[in-house]
Design a protein around this motif. Structure first.
Motif, mmCIF file in Angstrom:
data_model
loop_
_atom_site.group_PDB
_atom_site.id
_atom_site.type_symbol
_atom_site.label_atom_id
_atom_site.label_comp_id
_atom_site.label_asym_id
_atom_site.label_seq_id
_atom_site.Cartn_x
_atom_site.Cartn_y
_atom_site.Cartn_z
ATOM 1 N N LEU A 138 0.879 4.016 -3.055
ATOM 2 C CA LEU A 138 0.600 5.434 -2.851
ATOM 3 C C LEU A 138 1.731 6.292 -3.380
ATOM 4 O O LEU A 138 1.509 7.331 -4.008
ATOM 5 N N PRO A 159 -7.064 6.446 0.558
ATOM 6 C CA PRO A 159 -5.834 6.597 -0.238
ATOM 7 C C PRO A 159 -5.842 7.863 -1.100
ATOM 8 O O PRO A 159 -4.815 8.523 -1.252
ATOM 9 N N LEU A 184 0.814 -1.209 0.000
ATOM 10 C CA LEU A 184 0.000 0.000 0.000
ATOM 11 C C LEU A 184 0.849 1.261 0.000
ATOM 12 O O LEU A 184 0.625 2.148 -0.829
#
Length: 296
Positions: free
Chosen positions: A10, A70, A6
């Motif tokens: 990002l 996000p 993750l």
């Protein structure tokens, strides 16, 4: 493995997106991300037409509980300025630390802070609710105007002028509070959570928080018993609840002590469709305090 994927994803999105946040959904304006309502309100007042101000906390939501999506983390990273108060929202603190250290403004950094309530201050924590003192919030307004003037030097005069206008209004509000709370029969304010330390310190009041800085914290039975005795000894007539937090504990204390409850708004957010703003909420709080404290 997922915990590593993750952050990498990002980071890739941030690089790929570049300055796209200033183009998508912002009307071509640079983005200013504000952590929650009072900061978004102040940013709108000072930035004027020069920035797109994004409030990371939706209307009616309790800001302390915020979890960023996000997409919001990306918005923080690509914004021209991330405007926040350290210690209110851990998710925002983390996003700024990881993606916006060089383009952020922590409102705490420009004012003299107060320590957290005694039972929470062992780690040097400070009370983050500085916007409830209009005089400190005026200092933040000036600092924000200067920061935006450096970011957008071509329009610096406009940011400084709007900041000065807000400061004038905040100073007038401060004078209203000083006058309105000068002569009161009682000085103790019993609040659902300890959000009103700055207001109390500024105007000579004593805050007694049922819970600490976290509005969802549950006091122990002994703490409730001690507070019940305190309410009775001081002659307090009111236990204050809030707009966005559960009133359950405050209601229990009021019932045990034989007093009423009233809403004292910590100005952490507004409900969807509300026509309130910072000034209208603060003035309503002043009127509520004057009645509860027997002010002349």
């Amino acid at each position: 493995m997922r915990s590593r994927i993750l952050p990498l994803a990002l980071a890739a999105l941030l690089v790929a997106c570049g300055g796209c946040g200033a183009r998508a959904g912002t009307g071509g304006k640079p983005r200013l991300t504000a952590a929650f309502y009072p900061l978004a309100w102040l940013a709108t007042q000072v930035a004027g037409p020069g920035f797109y101000v994004q409030n990371l906390t939706r209307p009616g939501a309790e800001p302390h509980d915020l979890e960023l999506t996000p997409r919001q983390v990306i918005d923080v990273g690509e914004s021209k300025l991330a405007f926040y108060v350290k210690g209110v929202q851990p998710a925002v603190d983390k996003a700024v630390r990881q993606h916006a250290k060089d383009h952020s403004l922590d409102a705490e950094s420009v004012v003299t802070t107060l320590p957290a309530p005694q039972d929470e201050a062992s780690d040097g924590a400070v009370d983050p609710h500085l916007w409830l003192d209009p005089s400190r919030f005026a200092t933040v307004a000036t600092a924000l105007g200067e920061r935006l003037a450096r970011i957008d030097a071509e329009n610096a005069a406009g940011y400084r002028t709007r900041a000065a206008q807000v400061v004038t209004r905040l100073n007038a509000l401060d004078a209203e509070f000083r006058t309105g709370l000068r002569a009161c029969a009682r000085k103790e304010i019993v609040t659902g959570h300890a959000a009103f330390g700055y207001l109390a310190a500024r105007y000579g009041l004593t805050q007694v928080g049922v819970a600490g800085l976290d509005p969802e914290a549950e006091p122990s039975p002994q703490r409730l018993a001690d507070l019940t005795g305190l309410v009775r000894r001081t002659g307090a007539t009111t236990v204050f609840t809030e707009t966005l937090a559960s009133p359950k504990t405050a209601d229990t204390l009021a019932r045990e002590a034989g007093v009423r409850t009233e809403v004292l708004d910590p100005v952490e957010g507004v409900r969807p469709g509300s026509h309130d703003d910072y000034f209208s909420i603060m003035r309503r709080d002043l009127a509520t305090l004057r009645t509860a404290l027997g002010c002349s």
